[in-house]
Design a protein around this motif. Structure first.
Motif, mmCIF file in Angstrom:
data_model
loop_
_atom_site.group_PDB
_atom_site.id
_atom_site.type_symbol
_atom_site.label_atom_id
_atom_site.label_comp_id
_atom_site.label_asym_id
_atom_site.label_seq_id
_atom_site.Cartn_x
_atom_site.Cartn_y
_atom_site.Cartn_z
ATOM 1 N N PRO A 95 0.807 -1.217 0.000
ATOM 2 C CA PRO A 95 0.000 0.000 0.000
ATOM 3 C C PRO A 95 0.842 1.270 0.000
ATOM 4 N N TRP A 96 0.339 2.260 -0.696
ATOM 5 C CA TRP A 96 0.938 3.583 -0.684
ATOM 6 C C TRP A 96 -0.171 4.630 -0.751
ATOM 7 N N THR A 97 0.134 5.800 -0.253
ATOM 8 C CA THR A 97 -0.846 6.876 -0.164
ATOM 9 C C THR A 97 -0.575 7.892 -1.265
ATOM 10 N N LEU A 98 -1.658 8.412 -1.821
ATOM 11 C CA LEU A 98 -1.544 9.387 -2.896
ATOM 12 C C LEU A 98 -2.626 10.440 -2.773
ATOM 13 N N LYS A 99 -2.363 11.579 -3.394
ATOM 14 C CA LYS A 99 -3.376 12.609 -3.613
ATOM 15 C C LYS A 99 -3.780 12.469 -5.065
ATOM 16 N N GLY A 100 -5.025 12.790 -5.360
ATOM 17 C CA GLY A 100 -5.451 12.719 -6.741
ATOM 18 C C GLY A 100 -6.844 13.263 -6.928
ATOM 19 N N ARG A 101 -7.314 13.145 -8.155
ATOM 20 C CA ARG A 101 -8.640 13.624 -8.533
ATOM 21 C C ARG A 101 -9.436 12.457 -9.096
ATOM 22 N N GLU A 102 -10.641 12.274 -8.570
ATOM 23 C CA GLU A 102 -11.499 11.188 -9.059
ATOM 24 C C GLU A 102 -11.998 11.504 -10.452
ATOM 25 N N THR A 103 -11.951 10.464 -11.308
ATOM 26 C CA THR A 103 -12.424 10.632 -12.680
ATOM 27 C C THR A 103 -13.542 9.651 -13.016
ATOM 28 N N GLY A 104 -13.826 8.729 -12.117
ATOM 29 C CA GLY A 104 -14.887 7.749 -12.345
ATOM 30 C C GLY A 104 -14.876 6.709 -11.246
ATOM 31 N N ARG A 105 -15.598 5.632 -11.482
ATOM 32 C CA ARG A 105 -15.704 4.533 -10.524
ATOM 33 C C ARG A 105 -15.430 3.221 -11.234
ATOM 34 N N GLY A 106 -14.757 2.315 -10.506
ATOM 35 C CA GLY A 106 -14.475 0.989 -11.039
ATOM 36 C C GLY A 106 -15.626 0.032 -10.767
ATOM 37 N N PRO A 107 -15.477 -1.237 -11.155
ATOM 38 C CA PRO A 107 -16.559 -2.211 -11.027
ATOM 39 C C PRO A 107 -16.923 -2.545 -9.583
ATOM 40 N N ASP A 108 -16.049 -2.268 -8.630
ATOM 41 C CA ASP A 108 -16.367 -2.475 -7.211
ATOM 42 C C ASP A 108 -16.738 -1.148 -6.552
ATOM 43 N N ASN A 109 -17.100 -0.172 -7.377
ATOM 44 C CA ASN A 109 -17.470 1.172 -6.951
ATOM 45 C C ASN A 109 -16.295 1.941 -6.340
ATOM 46 N N LEU A 112 -11.643 5.882 -9.294
ATOM 47 C CA LEU A 112 -10.560 5.835 -10.276
ATOM 48 C C LEU A 112 -9.934 7.226 -10.244
ATOM 49 N N VAL A 113 -8.628 7.278 -10.008
ATOM 50 C CA VAL A 113 -7.954 8.531 -9.688
ATOM 51 C C VAL A 113 -6.919 8.883 -10.760
ATOM 52 N N VAL A 114 -6.889 10.158 -11.132
ATOM 53 C CA VAL A 114 -5.891 10.708 -12.058
ATOM 54 C C VAL A 114 -5.200 11.886 -11.375
ATOM 55 N N ASP A 115 -4.251 12.502 -12.058
ATOM 56 C CA ASP A 115 -3.467 13.611 -11.497
ATOM 57 C C ASP A 115 -2.869 13.197 -10.153
ATOM 58 N N VAL A 116 -2.253 12.038 -10.158
ATOM 59 C CA VAL A 116 -1.769 11.397 -8.934
ATOM 60 C C VAL A 116 -0.465 12.020 -8.449
ATOM 61 N N GLU A 117 -0.445 12.309 -7.151
ATOM 62 C CA GLU A 117 0.771 12.771 -6.476
ATOM 63 C C GLU A 117 1.082 11.779 -5.355
ATOM 64 N N PRO A 118 2.108 10.933 -5.525
ATOM 65 C CA PRO A 118 2.471 9.987 -4.461
ATOM 66 C C PRO A 118 2.862 10.720 -3.188
#
Length: 149
Positions: A95-109, A112-118
């Motif tokens: 596991p690792w932690t990130l900041k990001g922006r949600e762009t949608g949802r996956g099949p388990d709800n 889904l994150v983009v603009d990721v900053e570890p």
């Protein structure tokens, strides 16, 4: 997405909870890490093989309905549900932690994150602490049965 070469490691549950209190929009991702994920910036649905428009991750922001309960316990609960992933996904997954922006949802709800900053790695000791903290709640919370654990 850029990954610092020396990503810090959070080694205490309290330390991760403090990070969650300081920053909104944090997620935990279980993978081989930021470096391998940088080229993809997309997860794949394991069942269908369909690429998704972002990295699957789980939110760490405390929900309003938690109503002042311990942030540490919230974070433990969030980690607990996915602690089986390294076993299921194979060697090197952590596991690792990130900041990001949600762009949608996956099949388990899952988001889904983009603009990721570890932000940081999460040490195994934190997962052990999370499991122990959740186990201590069993009488108050009810049975915490999870398949594959």
């Amino acid at each position: 997405m850029s990954a610092p070469e020396d990503l810090p490691v959070v080694s205490k549950l309290a330390e991760l909870a403090a990070l969650v209190q300081r920053h909104r929009g944090l997620y935990v991702r279980w993978s081989l890490g930021p470096e391998p994920d940088m080229g993809k910036v997309s997860s794949t649905d394991d069942l269908t093989g369909v690429p998704m428009p972002g990295l699957s991750a789980n939110p760490l922001d405390v929900e309003e309905w938690w109503q002042g309960r311990s942030v540490e316990l919230w974070v433990a609960r969030r980690l607990y549900d996915y602690a089986h992933l390294p076993h299921e996904k194979g060697p090197g997954v952590r596991p690792w932690t990130l900041k990001g922006r949600e762009t949608g949802r996956g099949p388990d709800n899952e988001p889904l994150v983009v603009d990721v900053e570890p932000m940081c790695w999460i040490a195994d000791e934190v997962i052990d602490e999370a499991r122990a903290e959740v186990a201590r709640q069993e009488r108050e919370w009810g049975p915490l049965r999870r398949f594959g654990r």
